[in-house]
Design an enzyme around this catalytic site. Sequence first.
Site, mmCIF file in Angstrom:
data_model
loop_
_atom_site.group_PDB
_atom_site.id
_atom_site.type_symbol
_atom_site.label_atom_id
_atom_site.label_comp_id
_atom_site.label_asym_id
_atom_site.label_seq_id
_atom_site.Cartn_x
_atom_site.Cartn_y
_atom_site.Cartn_z
ATOM 1 N N GLN A 166 -4.938 -1.199 9.690
ATOM 2 C CA GLN A 166 -4.799 -2.531 9.094
ATOM 3 C C GLN A 166 -5.359 -3.594 10.033
ATOM 4 O O GLN A 166 -5.005 -3.644 11.214
ATOM 5 C CB GLN A 166 -3.317 -2.802 8.774
ATOM 6 C CG GLN A 166 -3.058 -4.124 8.076
ATOM 7 C CD GLN A 166 -3.648 -4.197 6.669
ATOM 8 O OE1 GLN A 166 -3.736 -3.198 5.968
ATOM 9 N NE2 GLN A 166 -4.067 -5.382 6.256
ATOM 10 N N LYS A 226 0.847 -1.202 0.000
ATOM 11 C CA LYS A 226 0.000 0.000 0.000
ATOM 12 C C LYS A 226 0.880 1.249 0.000
ATOM 13 O O LYS A 226 0.609 2.218 -0.709
ATOM 14 C CB LYS A 226 -0.929 -0.004 1.227
ATOM 15 C CG LYS A 226 -2.046 -1.029 1.130
ATOM 16 C CD LYS A 226 -2.796 -1.218 2.454
ATOM 17 C CE LYS A 226 -3.800 -2.365 2.312
ATOM 18 N NZ LYS A 226 -4.522 -2.684 3.548
ATOM 19 N N ASP A 239 -11.181 3.156 4.172
ATOM 20 C CA ASP A 239 -11.649 1.775 4.027
ATOM 21 C C ASP A 239 -13.168 1.684 3.933
ATOM 22 O O ASP A 239 -13.701 0.627 3.612
ATOM 23 C CB ASP A 239 -11.223 0.962 5.261
ATOM 24 C CG ASP A 239 -9.989 0.114 5.024
ATOM 25 O OD1 ASP A 239 -9.839 -0.403 3.903
ATOM 26 O OD2 ASP A 239 -9.200 -0.042 5.966
#
Length: 281
Positions: free
Chosen positions: A93, A49, A116
Amino acid sequence: MAEIMDGKSLSLKILDDIKEKTALLKKRPGLSVILIGNNPASSIYVKNKEKQALNAGFNSIVYKLPETASKGELLSLINNLNNDEDIDGILLQLPLPKHLNPYDFLDKIDPKKDVDGFHPVNAGKLLLNENPYAVPCTPKGIIRLLDEYKIQIEGKNAVIIGRSNIVGKPLSMLLLNKNATVTIAHSKTKNLSEIAKNADILISATGCADMVTKDIVKEGAAVIDVGIIRDENGKLRGDVDFNNVKDIAGFITPVPGGVGPMTIAMLMENTYKLHLLRNGL
Ligand code: GUN
């Protein structure tokens, strides 16, 4: 023989496009990723990422906290990032270490920085089909792939195997909002093969090898594989028995090179879009 849905090349096109548009901005979009502990898969994902964010021209900052990080430390970091003008996207995460409950934190991220799309406000907006600030990256990438290959969604039977908050549930809403008839199957589902065989679009997101075998796939179906499994030889594979299913499916995603790269491309797209939103662009 199925047409292979090439997520890798589509993701590169999308990333190139974002990079070009980013170069025209006055300020760089900022993505911060929080990684807690030493989960090896998470470490690889986060590295990837960061690499893609830098490549797109973003400001990318990874915060690494130890496995033993406290609830207070993490809340304080999220609070700082919420108030940081240079940060457009905050990604926590998952999974977190066992002593931390993700839902104690995901709802503390500013919904306008929730890259997200996991905040209850964004999940609710998705449920209501009312413009979430961001949509979860893997489901969004799957819809983009279906669109790219001109696979009709409206009126089709879509079956999702897996009911996670990250993939199965948000994907069900995206497909429903596009007028598919959606079934979510899971570990307690009876007659999975009968249900799956009815799918025009079959998505598997379980992490179980050979969850989808040729005998449960309808001829001509689009088969989307969200699984990422490392086999005994260290090779990546998905949920789907690719070699046999490709003979009966109409479309199929490979692993690697299917859904995975699309997820990262959508993360960059979400960061870019949140930057525009936050700057009134
Ligand atoms: N872990 C596995 N997939 C994801 C994802 O899409 N977002 C976050 N934050 N963590 C994950």
